[in-house]
Structure formats: structure tokens, C-alpha cells
Design an enzyme around this catalytic site. Structure first.
Site, PDB file in Angstrom:
ATOM      1  N   CYS A   1     -10.116  -9.311  -6.195  1.00  0.00           N
ATOM      2  CA  CYS A   1      -8.744  -9.035  -5.629  1.00  0.00           C
ATOM      3  C   CYS A   1      -8.904  -7.769  -4.667  1.00  0.00           C
ATOM      4  O   CYS A   1      -8.061  -8.269  -3.576  1.00  0.00           O
ATOM      5  CB  CYS A   1      -8.007  -7.578  -7.028  1.00  0.00           C
ATOM      6  SG  CYS A   1      -9.038  -5.829  -7.101  1.00  0.00           S
TER       7      CYS A   1
ATOM      8  N   ASP B   1       9.185   2.347 -16.059  1.00  0.00           N
ATOM      9  CA  ASP B   1       8.867   2.408 -14.905  1.00  0.00           C
ATOM     10  C   ASP B   1      10.442   2.830 -14.463  1.00  0.00           C
ATOM     11  O   ASP B   1      10.574   2.140 -13.312  1.00  0.00           O
ATOM     12  CB  ASP B   1       9.303   0.437 -14.226  1.00  0.00           C
ATOM     13  CG  ASP B   1       8.824   0.695 -12.677  1.00  0.00           C
ATOM     14  OD1 ASP B   1       8.140   1.941 -12.108  1.00  0.00           O
ATOM     15  OD2 ASP B   1       8.980  -0.402 -12.100  1.00  0.00           O
TER      16      ASP B   1
END
Length: 368
Positions: free
Chosen positions: A210, A150
Site C-alpha cells: 500500500c 463518519d
């Protein structure tokens, strides 16, 4: 032990997976470097401005989808995932999700996203990926490689999906049938050819939990996220004022948001971390907003040393907590006087950003 040339490539991948498990990784896979099918979607997402102020997302153009351009010589990508639920999380199916969702019902308590309660994952994964690289190099000889966590223009979820780690959920995160989505991803770009792992099929079906649960409706369509609306973006990535339209729905989330993961049925299978690195730090979980808002910059740096939270800085930390305190006042918490007193102490200060959010918070009451 056999050298790489003595092994067949599938045997060598099995050995890499064994080494990775010894280093604390939950699963490892191999992806190729042709991500051309992902380029159109990436370009469209950037063109619509969904990345907001995350200019680094566009800075490298399509290198994010072209591993061999980012690191010349790359022909394969080793992907790895590492579970991060703290050991203290309840182990019963769905228990940990219910416990985390219940924090939203205590508006005077600050909520830090689960992944950020322990040690900075960048450091944990990067060090272990480098050790894995060294073990590989010990077998193959000189190894051209680069480790990522990341931290660079890498399509992590896309590479992980292509290497059999899981499928892309409708919230855009990676989902795994045995581990949900509560894990970190990391990669090793290497200059040796290894057989790609087989991808898995999607298992979201018609579920849209979600999408429906998102407080800011940031998931504007299945697999399409407008980061500018996401609470994680607003509380972590965005350096400016939090838009007025989102302040109330942020509630008491002061660093990140887990709602789309907490509601996901697959996360009843989320796994606890085998490493103590992701154990919850004292003072960050279940802490009162007033206490966190009282931290000086020196306190902030001390309590967040080695934590991913530190990178937002003290100013954004106070900005986020001020919004949560305003929401607590609006909810009519018992200690409204204490919240107001704490806010008033920072009503005048060196930061115009914090001052504006404090002023907004002081205007909140149960009747407006």
C-alpha cells in the site's frame, strides 16, 4: 424474550450481534471508552497539519478520542461494519482488484471510487444503526445513545480495532482477515456497560504494498498518512486548486482513489454487499470523461441524488474531470480532438477554479 436484566451481558451482546446481522451488518463488536493511548498520535497528526483543510478534524480537540465527553453518559461503544462491494463485482479471488486496476489503463474513462458508486453510505448505515438502537432499547428500556457514521468527531477505525473488527493496516484503514478493507464503519454510543470484544493481532507483516503503490506517496510511513497528498482528499475534501505537483499522477481518478486497497493482498477476501443499496449506478461506472464533463449542474444533481458524490458540488466535479482530461490528452488518447473541444467549451465560464484547471488541461500533450 428475556429482558436485559435477565440476560447476562455476554448473552445480550450475542443478541445484539444477531439483530445487527439481520439488519445487514457483517460484524459487530463492543469497545470501551478509554482511548487515551490514541490521544498522543492524534495530537501529533493534527500538529503536523496532515489534516489539511479538514478543519473539522481539529475543531473538537480531543473529544474525538473521548467518547464520554462527546456524548456525556457514554460507557460503551457498539461498532458495526458493513461490506460494500457491488454485487456485479467478479467473485474470483483477486478478480475484482484486477478489473478495477485495469481502469487506470483507459485514460479517457473516469474512475469513481468503488464505495461511491451506489447509495450514500451515511444514510444506509445511519438508518440501520438507529433500528438496531431501537431493538436494544426495547429490551433495556430508556437508552441513552447516539448513532454515528463518519459524521462526527469519532475515532472510527480505532474503536473498530479495539472491538475486534480488525487491525489498522499500514495505510491506516482497518483490515479484516475475512473481508479485507472494503467495508463501512458505524458506531452507537450507549450508556449501558457491555463487555468489550477482544482485539485481533495485526497481519500485515513486512508487506508495504500500500505504501509503494500510492501515486502521491501520501503514506509517508507505516500507519502515517499525510492527507494533503492523498488523491481522495484532493478530489473530495479539498475545495481549492489541485496542486500542480499532483495533477499528472491523479490520472483518470475523478472521485477518490482505491489504489492502496486494490493492491492489498487481504482484499482478495473482500465481500460483496448483501444490500442492493451499494449496487453500481448507471452512468457512474465505466463512463467517458467527455460525457461526465458535459453534465450541467442540474444533470449533476440529478445523477448524484442520494449519492455521496453530490456533496462535492458541480464545480469540484468539473475541476476533477478537467484534470483527468488533461492527463488523457497527455497519454495520447485516440479522441484527443473530442477532449479538446469539450474543454474549450468550458474555457470561459462563471468559475475561475474550473477555468484554471481547463486551461491547464488544454496545455497537456504527449510531448510535455
Amino acid at each position: 424474550m428475556p429482558t436485559f436484566n435477565q440476560w447476562n451481558s455476554h448473552q445480550f451482546v450475542s443478541q445484539i450481534q444477531t439483530w445487527a446481522r439481520e439488519l445487514g451488518f457483517s460484524q459487530t463488536g463492543i469497545a470501551g471508552v478509554d482511548l487515551s493511548l490514541a490521544e498522543t498520535g492524534l495530537s501529533a497528526w493534527l500538529a503536523e497539519g496532515f489534516h489539511g483543510d479538514m478543519h473539522y478534524m481539529a475543531a473538537h480537540g480531543l473529544k474525538r478520542a473521548r467518547p464520554a465527553e462527546l456524548v456525556p453518559g457514554t460507557v460503551s461503544v457498539i461498532t458495526a461494519r458493513m461490506d460494500y462491494l457491488p454485487a456485479s463485482i467478479p467473485s474470483g479471488p483477486g478478480e475484482w482488484q484486477a478489473m478495477e486496476l485495469s481502469r487506470l489503463e483507459r485514460p479517457a474513462e473516469g474512475i469513481v471510487s468503488v464505495y461511491a458508486r451506489g447509495r450514500d453510505y451515511h444514510k444506509v448505515l445511519r438508518a440501520r444503526l438507529q433500528k438496531l438502537s431501537e431493538r436494544i432499547a426495547a429490551q433495556v428500556g430508556p437508552l441513552g445513545h447516539r448513532v454515528f457514521t463518519d459524521s462526527a468527531p469519532v475515532l472510527e477505525a480505532e474503536l473498530a480495532a479495539r472491538s475486534g473488527q480488525g487491525w489498522r493496516g499500514k495505510h491506516t484503514l482497518l483490515l479484516n482477515r475475512e473481508a479485507g478493507s472494503m467495508f463501512f464503519l458505524g458506531e452507537i454510543y450507549i450508556d449501558i456497560a457491555l463487555p468489550p470484544s477482544l482485539p485481533v493481532t495485526s497481519h500485515c507483516g513486512s508487506c508495504r504494498a500500500c505504501i509503494d503503490v500510492c501515486p502521491t506517496q501520501a503514506i509517508i510511513a507505516p500507519h502515517k498518512l499525510d492527507a494533503r497528498r492523498c488523491i481522495s482528499y484532493l478530489t473530495i475534501e479539498s475545495a481549492g486548486p489541485i496542486p500542480l505537483e499532483f495533477r499528472h499522477v491523479i490520472g483518470n481518478r475523478i472521485y477518490g482513489c482505491d489504489d492502496c486497497q486494490l493492491i492489498c493482498p487481504w482484499n482478495k477476501f473482500a465481500q460483496r454487499s448483501a444490500l442492493p443499496d451499494f449496487d453500481e449506478r448507471k452512468g457512474l461506472t465505466g463512463q467517458q470523461l467527455v460525457t461526465l464533463f458535459a453534465w450541467s449542474e442540474a444533470d449533476f444533481l440529478r445523477f448524484t441524488e442520494g449519492s455521496p458524490i453530490r456533496r462535492i458540488g458541480h464545480e469540484r466535479w468539473l475541476r476533477n474531470i478537467a484534470v483527468a482530461m488533461g492527463n488523457a490528452l497527455r497519454a495520447g488518447v485516440a479522441d484527443a480532438a473530442g477532449l479538446r473541444a469539450a474543454l474549450q467549451e468550458r474555457a470561459v465560464g462563471p468559475s475561475a477554479l474550473v477555468g484554471e484547471h481547463v486551461a491547464w488541461a488544454l496545455q497537456q500533450n504527449p510531448d510535455n
